[in-house]
Design an enzyme around this catalytic site. Structure first.
Site, PDB file in Angstrom:
ATOM      1  N   ASN A 183      44.752  42.982  17.699  1.00  0.00           N
ATOM      2  CA  ASN A 183      43.610  42.043  18.141  1.00  0.00           C
ATOM      3  C   ASN A 183      44.519  41.848  19.882  1.00  0.00           C
ATOM      4  O   ASN A 183      44.687  41.003  20.908  1.00  0.00           O
ATOM      5  CB  ASN A 183      43.657  41.010  17.960  1.00  0.00           C
ATOM      6  CG  ASN A 183      44.771  40.468  17.112  1.00  0.00           C
ATOM      7  OD1 ASN A 183      46.250  40.458  17.715  1.00  0.00           O
ATOM      8  ND2 ASN A 183      44.431  38.760  16.577  1.00  0.00           N
ATOM      9  N   HIS A 376      53.938  79.617  38.186  1.00  0.00           N
ATOM     10  CA  HIS A 376      53.971  78.427  38.472  1.00  0.00           C
ATOM     11  C   HIS A 376      53.140  77.984  39.187  1.00  0.00           C
ATOM     12  O   HIS A 376      53.344  77.868  40.255  1.00  0.00           O
ATOM     13  CB  HIS A 376      55.765  77.143  38.607  1.00  0.00           C
ATOM     14  CG  HIS A 376      55.336  75.592  37.998  1.00  0.00           C
ATOM     15  ND1 HIS A 376      55.822  74.817  39.654  1.00  0.00           N
ATOM     16  CD2 HIS A 376      54.592  74.631  37.531  1.00  0.00           C
ATOM     17  CE1 HIS A 376      55.609  73.892  38.878  1.00  0.00           C
ATOM     18  NE2 HIS A 376      55.007  73.503  38.068  1.00  0.00           N
ATOM     19  N   GLU A 378      51.938  74.564  41.277  1.00  0.00           N
ATOM     20  CA  GLU A 378      52.273  72.656  40.993  1.00  0.00           C
ATOM     21  C   GLU A 378      50.241  72.456  41.862  1.00  0.00           C
ATOM     22  O   GLU A 378      50.683  73.112  42.791  1.00  0.00           O
ATOM     23  CB  GLU A 378      53.058  72.284  41.574  1.00  0.00           C
ATOM     24  CG  GLU A 378      52.995  70.826  41.777  1.00  0.00           C
ATOM     25  CD  GLU A 378      52.543  70.159  40.899  1.00  0.00           C
ATOM     26  OE1 GLU A 378      53.117  69.461  39.669  1.00  0.00           O
ATOM     27  OE2 GLU A 378      51.716  69.447  40.577  1.00  0.00           O
ATOM     28  N   HIS A 446      50.362  70.538  32.975  1.00  0.00           N
ATOM     29  CA  HIS A 446      51.122  69.229  32.857  1.00  0.00           C
ATOM     30  C   HIS A 446      50.060  68.717  33.763  1.00  0.00           C
ATOM     31  O   HIS A 446      49.539  68.846  34.116  1.00  0.00           O
ATOM     32  CB  HIS A 446      52.231  69.608  33.794  1.00  0.00           C
ATOM     33  CG  HIS A 446      53.444  70.039  32.630  1.00  0.00           C
ATOM     34  ND1 HIS A 446      55.144  69.115  32.431  1.00  0.00           N
ATOM     35  CD2 HIS A 446      54.217  70.949  31.801  1.00  0.00           C
ATOM     36  CE1 HIS A 446      55.709  69.745  31.660  1.00  0.00           C
ATOM     37  NE2 HIS A 446      55.032  70.901  31.292  1.00  0.00           N
ATOM     38  N   GLU A 447      50.392  66.813  33.471  1.00  0.00           N
ATOM     39  CA  GLU A 447      49.570  66.299  33.950  1.00  0.00           C
ATOM     40  C   GLU A 447      47.646  66.319  33.713  1.00  0.00           C
ATOM     41  O   GLU A 447      46.839  66.710  34.170  1.00  0.00           O
ATOM     42  CB  GLU A 447      49.522  65.882  35.062  1.00  0.00           C
ATOM     43  CG  GLU A 447      50.930  65.800  35.613  1.00  0.00           C
ATOM     44  CD  GLU A 447      52.011  66.356  35.943  1.00  0.00           C
ATOM     45  OE1 GLU A 447      52.071  67.800  36.959  1.00  0.00           O
ATOM     46  OE2 GLU A 447      53.337  66.571  35.755  1.00  0.00           O
ATOM     47  N   GLU A 471      61.915  65.025  31.432  1.00  0.00           N
ATOM     48  CA  GLU A 471      62.355  65.422  32.801  1.00  0.00           C
ATOM     49  C   GLU A 471      62.732  63.918  33.166  1.00  0.00           C
ATOM     50  O   GLU A 471      63.611  63.583  34.667  1.00  0.00           O
ATOM     51  CB  GLU A 471      61.288  65.274  33.683  1.00  0.00           C
ATOM     52  CG  GLU A 471      60.129  64.750  33.293  1.00  0.00           C
ATOM     53  CD  GLU A 471      58.671  65.234  34.284  1.00  0.00           C
ATOM     54  OE1 GLU A 471      58.840  66.328  34.432  1.00  0.00           O
ATOM     55  OE2 GLU A 471      57.753  64.636  33.811  1.00  0.00           O
TER      56      GLU A 471
HETATM   57  C1  NOJ Z   1      56.281  67.347  36.245  1.00  0.00           C
HETATM   58  C2  NOJ Z   1      56.191  68.134  35.867  1.00  0.00           C
HETATM   59  O1  NOJ Z   1      55.970  67.714  34.612  1.00  0.00           O
HETATM   60  C3  NOJ Z   1      57.428  69.286  35.652  1.00  0.00           C
HETATM   61  O2  NOJ Z   1      57.659  69.462  34.766  1.00  0.00           O
HETATM   62  C4  NOJ Z   1      58.097  69.949  37.090  1.00  0.00           C
HETATM   63  O3  NOJ Z   1      58.749  70.372  37.387  1.00  0.00           O
HETATM   64  C5  NOJ Z   1      57.295  69.112  38.564  1.00  0.00           C
HETATM   65  N1  NOJ Z   1      55.848  68.425  37.798  1.00  0.00           N
HETATM   66  C6  NOJ Z   1      56.764  69.671  39.117  1.00  0.00           C
HETATM   67  O4  NOJ Z   1      56.062  70.474  38.984  1.00  0.00           O
END
Ligand code: NOJ
Length: 664
Positions: A183, A376, A378, A446-447, A471
């Protein structure tokens, strides 16, 4: 015969409750009961286990936009029951076979007013919990609609304490879990793991999050949790079109931690694999050009400290080949990282390598060494830019013999607008997974939005982040993940699916942020490979920190694919002892970890095969080990054991024990 008995039982219950419009569904073992009720046209459900109330009558229904309620004035037009008992095999996982055993009750409702809209509620009762979802059949008076609110709630019978993280504060679930009475909770995300006062567990989550918004929960009244769907930026929760189904709302009901972790409701409530031939999807261990950037030895962007150079990548490939790690992740290989890429909202290219990264040469070199490069992508949260390049990005990877991609979405909002847990995001992530499957690419996301068991349908979605991982131990201004963190996440975030936590630190120094560090001993780093499940596991430290370290043998040997998993002992937030059996040999692996407190534990080895002998190679803390003062000392010893034996473990403060139990 069983089915007939079950149907008779259902009929009897339906008949008994017909007058006050209650319908009861029992789990196959008869212990769990879901009771559906319709009073004055309003649907609700309640749940009991072993005769004890778990949920009091809890609301069901929706509000659509324009204040259009879809939660009252209903009548039951039909009730359909079904049951299933099947066993299916996972291409990879914490165990090979999963039993999907449930009884089902579908309540078909229709509005009594002139709109006469239809909505079905499907309940499934399993021995390890329940699931239910809404179906909106195709119909004249409900075609395109917008959900303003899902009214589902969970009226917990007791105000117990729950482990949670807040929903809208902080980034993509990268927050430390805390225990608080239900609660007093903020708006929190699921999985939400509740410890009851009588030592049992209730975990609320969802399965098969498809074209919908993520479910969060907030307290509304004494110990009642109400669904809160992550909205689009315009406030609408979900855009839908009939026929339409919601994700399953799931509740694991477990008497102990082993049953909690081994509940397979989330997987069972996802659809079977859409990928027929899964032979290309292989669990793996990888190293990579990664920790060096987080520790500021390298940069992602090109320049004097650029990490992803041809020379450096070849050195990582050599290291991986020499130590039987099958993959090398390379981050910072492509244009887009220059300047403050997060703040500037850079648009990344997924086909244009930096000039000092010769991808053709690297691809050839990796092939000669039998090592797989992990690509990768990003995106900086720019999903439109990514979707525009998706096919060319994936063609580029597969053309270079790359069959795994780590995706990333660093930015609070996607495309500067929408949350990572909104329907917008859910749609994007699904598009990436499906497109990756088309190109036979494995994804490490990720994210992401919080996982919901989708890896059953798309086994190429191997692992995801959605956790405050290693990290943070490189740069987090709060000092890093406290020792208790990893004794919590297997029972909270871990219930949602595999976690790419990326442990394996052997060097605890931190010249850039001396106040921040990995808050464990070396032995605990090893034990985490067993305790935290992921079919892709990283040996994340710099190769030079592993050279000539006998402890590295454990990382080389520990599998990432399992025949069986057992939680032998534990207490959320204090300690955990996990054992897993290798899928491809008779070997077992044990991982035990503790929080900041030292602990002596006795573990009986009754899980081992009876008439076999084993040699245990034990990697454990020394008597003077301590995560803060003395993290390095470790004792490695061997012992012959059988299933009759009991083993005594000493875990130092912030420490652990890792054991490789080799079948002789
Ligand atoms: C956040 C990720 O969790 C990490 O693993 C990565 O190195 C960085 N972003 C850059 O992409």
């Amino acid at each position: 015969m069983k089915k007939i008995l079950f149907l008779l039982l259902i009929f009897c219950f339906s008949a008994c409750y017909k007058n006050n419009k209650k319908q009861i569904l029992s789990s196959p073992d008869g212990k769990t009961e879901i009771c559906f009720a319709l009073s004055n046209g309003k649907p609700s459900y309640s749940v009991k286990k072993a005769g004890k109330a778990i949920l009091n009558p809890s609301q069901l229904g929706f509000v659509l936009t324009n204040d259009d309620s879809l939660d009252a004035d209903f009548e039951i037009i039909s009730i359909k029951t079904d049951s299933k008992d099947e066993t299916w095999q996972q291409p990879w996982g914490e165990e090979i076979e999963v039993r999907n055993h449930y009884n089902e009750m579908k309540i078909e409702l229709q509005e009594k007013n002139e709109k006469k809209r239809l909505i079905n509620i499907v309940f499934r009762a399993f021995d390890d919990g329940i699931g239910f979802r809404y179906e909106f059949p195709e119909q004249e008076n409900l075609k395109n609609f917008e959900i303003a609110d899902e009214l589902t709630n969970f009226a917990l019978a007791q105000n117990d304490s729950a482990w949670s993280i807040p929903a809208y504060k902080g980034e993509y679930y990268e927050i430390l879990w805390k225990k608080n009475p239900v609660n007093t909770l903020d708006t929190v995300v699921t999985p939400l793991t509740i410890e009851t006062s009588d030592g049992k567990y209730i975990a609320i989550h969802e399965a098969n999050l498809t074209d919908y918004a993520k479910m969060n929960l907030y307290p509304s009244g004494e110990s009642t949790l109400k669904v809160d769907l992550t909205p689009w930026s315009n406030g609408i929760k979900v855009y839908a079109q009939t026929p339409f189904v919601s994700p399953w709302r799931t509740i694991i009901l477990a008497d102990d931690l082993n049953r909690l972790v081994n509940a397979r409701i989330m997987l069972n409530l996802n659809e079977p694999s859409k990928i027929k031939n899964t032979s290309w999807i292989k669990p793996a261990k990888y190293t990579g050009i990664w920790w060096g950037m987080h520790k500021e030895k390298y940069t992602w962007a090109q320049g004097p400290k650029h990490g992803a150079t041809t020379k450096n990548t070849k050195a990582y490939i050599d290291f991986a080949a020499a130590h039987h790690l099958s993959g090398v992740l390379v981050e910072g290989w492509n244009y887009g990282w220059d300047g403050d890429w997060v703040a500037n909202g850079n648009l990344f290219s997924f086909t244009k390598p930096y000039p000092d990264f010769n991808i053709d040469e690297i691809a050839k070199y990796a092939a000669t060494k039998g090592v797989d490069i992990i690509g990768h992508n990003e995106t900086g949260g720019a999903t439109v830019n990514y979707e525009n390049q998706l096919d060319s990005a994936f063609l580029f990877l597969t053309h270079h013999n790359i069959h795994t991609v780590k995706t990333g979405y660093v930015n609070q909002l996607l495309d500067k607008k929408e949350r990572h847990s909104s329907q917008y995001a859910v749609r994007h992530f699904r598009k990436v997974i499906e497109t990756a499957a088309k190109y036979q690419l494995v994804v490490d996301n990720h994210e992401p939005v919080m996982p919901t068991g989708l890896q059953r349908t798309y086994p190429n979605l191997m692992t995801q982040e959605a956790v405050r991982g290693q990290e943070y131990d490189a740069w987090s201004r709060d000092g890093g993940n406290p020792p208790e963190h990893t004794t919590i996440v297997p029972f909270t975030r871990g219930l949602a699916g595999p976690m790419d936590f990326t442990f394996g630190t052997f060097d605890f120094s931190n010249p850039v942020y001396p106040q921040t560090r990995v808050q464990t001993t070396i032995a605990k780093q090893l034990a985490l490979y067993v305790v935290i499940y992921s079919p892709l596991q990283m040996a994340s430290d710099l190769p030079e920190n592993y050279e000539n370290k006998p402890a590295f043998e454990f990382i080389e040997k520990v599998p990432t694919d399992w025949a069986k998993t057992i939680i032998k002992d534990g207490k959320i937030g204090d300690y955990i002892v996990t054992v897993r059996k290798d899928k491809y040999s008779g070997d077992w692996f044990l991982g035990a970890i503790t929080d900041e407190n030292a602990r002596s534990l006795k573990v009986d080895l009754s899980f081992l095969d009876k008439n076999k002998s084993y040699k245990a190679k034990i990697f454990q803390d020394a008597s003077d080990s301590d995560w803060k003062m003395n993290p390095y000392p470790m004792i490695i010893e061997e012992q012959e054991i059988t299933s009759e034996a009991t083993i005594n473990l000493y875990l130092a403060p912030g420490g652990g024990t890792a054991i490789w139990i080799k079948e002789l």
